[in-house]
Write an enzyme that holds these catalytic residues in place. Structure first.
Site, mmCIF file in Angstrom:
data_model
loop_
_atom_site.group_PDB
_atom_site.id
_atom_site.type_symbol
_atom_site.label_atom_id
_atom_site.label_comp_id
_atom_site.label_asym_id
_atom_site.label_seq_id
_atom_site.Cartn_x
_atom_site.Cartn_y
_atom_site.Cartn_z
ATOM 1 N N LEU A 143 0.865 -1.178 0.000
ATOM 2 C CA LEU A 143 0.000 0.000 0.000
ATOM 3 C C LEU A 143 0.900 1.225 0.000
ATOM 4 O O LEU A 143 1.984 1.211 0.597
ATOM 5 C CB LEU A 143 -0.893 0.039 1.245
ATOM 6 C CG LEU A 143 -1.985 -1.018 1.400
ATOM 7 C CD1 LEU A 143 -2.699 -0.808 2.736
ATOM 8 C CD2 LEU A 143 -2.976 -0.971 0.264
ATOM 9 N N ASP A 144 0.456 2.299 -0.639
ATOM 10 C CA ASP A 144 1.205 3.550 -0.561
ATOM 11 C C ASP A 144 1.320 3.979 0.893
ATOM 12 O O ASP A 144 0.439 3.704 1.719
ATOM 13 C CB ASP A 144 0.487 4.654 -1.345
ATOM 14 C CG ASP A 144 0.510 4.423 -2.845
ATOM 15 O OD1 ASP A 144 1.326 3.603 -3.298
ATOM 16 O OD2 ASP A 144 -0.291 5.065 -3.550
ATOM 17 N N ARG A 145 2.367 4.692 1.200
ATOM 18 C CA ARG A 145 2.614 5.136 2.572
ATOM 19 C C ARG A 145 1.438 5.949 3.117
ATOM 20 O O ARG A 145 1.058 5.817 4.282
ATOM 21 C CB ARG A 145 3.891 5.981 2.612
ATOM 22 C CG ARG A 145 4.272 6.472 4.000
ATOM 23 C CD ARG A 145 5.593 7.224 3.959
ATOM 24 N NE ARG A 145 5.978 7.671 5.282
ATOM 25 C CZ ARG A 145 7.109 8.325 5.545
ATOM 26 N NH1 ARG A 145 7.949 8.587 4.569
ATOM 27 N NH2 ARG A 145 7.380 8.696 6.773
#
Length: 316
Positions: A143-145
């Protein structure tokens, strides 16, 4: 298996879960924080041995092999106290599900899934520090940060391989996100079938664009609720490209709220003035057939509190 010390080699007996790996990949997982160039050097110089003999990087490990790993200094050892101290409470409370094969983290926004690119550690390093006796912990996907929500971590290599196979099948895993789009989206539902291509700018920043020569990408958007200046949607991923939902939302003319990379400055400033402090994107649901039991598995994560609280301030 002999326990390691700071200045003595480790002798690691390969079990069924580790069998089948290349020795270099096995070392990468065991020597977190050690540069790959150093791993290849200790292989070249014969400091790594299998059953007493020298080995090369492509060598496949077999159950019962004994691997000699020389003592090395790792950044991870020096930083172990940091993820334990900073992430223990957040990670332990974020575990939404766990069995013998995998666990599911309801990842908070702002937490990277792994170290790198200026981040010394992330979810996976924190989990390994919290569970030093765990033989195997690997990310199934990413997942993106700045995205919150459901993240799968495999506890066995067999589970990792099975889950990777499921994620490669566009129809085997149901991946549903909730996002707030800038502006009022007039449609109730739309499938965006637009190929995506990664680009690296001169600054080194990675950006993704819709491009004819990109990789196939399909996202289905469904409107949940309209607000005065924004629209809450459900986004279902049929492929798993980098930044897919964010770029497809931008391509519709309605980027995700507070998306600093693909959004509009004026809209983002308005969202921030009204109280939104992060990207409004949340991984809300995962569904698939459990790789060991063969039974349907579904898990859902409610909106992060800061997102729900923000929605409660909006007017229709």
């Amino acid at each position: 298996m002999n326990e390691p010390s700071d200045n003595k080699p480790r002798l690691i007996e390969i079990d069924a879960e580790s069998a089948g790996q290349r020795v270099d990949n096995f070392l990468f997982t065991r020597l977190k924080g050690v540069p790959k160039s150093h791993v290849y050097r200790i292989l070249r110089t014969g400091e790594v041995r299998i059953n007493g003999g020298r080995c090369q990087a492509p060598r496949k490990l077999e159950e019962g092999d004994v691997v000699r790993v020389p003592p090395v200094r790792t950044a991870q050892r020096e930083e172990t106290s940091a993820p334990v101290g900073l992430l223990r409470g957040r990670l332990e409370s974020a575990i939404a599900y766990e069995d013998d094969d995998f666990l599911v983290i309801d990842k908070p926004a702002g937490m990277a899934v792994h170290g790198g690119s200026g981040v010394s550690y992330g979810v996976i390093e924190g989990l390994r520090a919290l569970r030093p006796r765990a033989k195997f912990l690997e990310l199934v996907h990413r997942l993106d940060r700045d995205t919150s929500g459901l993240l799968l971590v495999a506890k066995k290599r067999s589970a990792l391989n099975a889950l990777h196979a499921l994620f490669r099948d566009d129809h085997a895993v149901r991946k549903v996100y909730v996002a707030l789009l800038a502006g009022v989206w007039a449609r109730k539902q739309l499938s965006v079938d637009a190929p995506l291509k990664k680009n690296v700018l001169q600054s080194g920043e990675r950006i993704v664009k819709v491009a004819r020569d990109g990789k196939p990408a399909l996202t289905e958007f469904r409107r949940l609720r309209k607000y005065a200046t924004a629209t809450l949607v459900e986004a279902r991923l049929y492929t798993g490209r980098t930044h897919q939902i964010r770029v497809h939302a931008q391509s519709m003319g309605h980027p995700i709220a507070c998306d600093e990379r693909y959004g509009e400055d004026a809209a983002n400033q308005a969202f921030r003035r009204s109280g939104l402090r992060r990207l409004f994107l949340h991984a809300a649901e995962l569904s698939f057939i459990h790789p060991r039991t063969g039974q349907p598995f579904t898990i859902k994560a409610p909106l992060a509190a800061e997102l729900q609280n923000y929605l409660d301030t909006l007017t229709a």
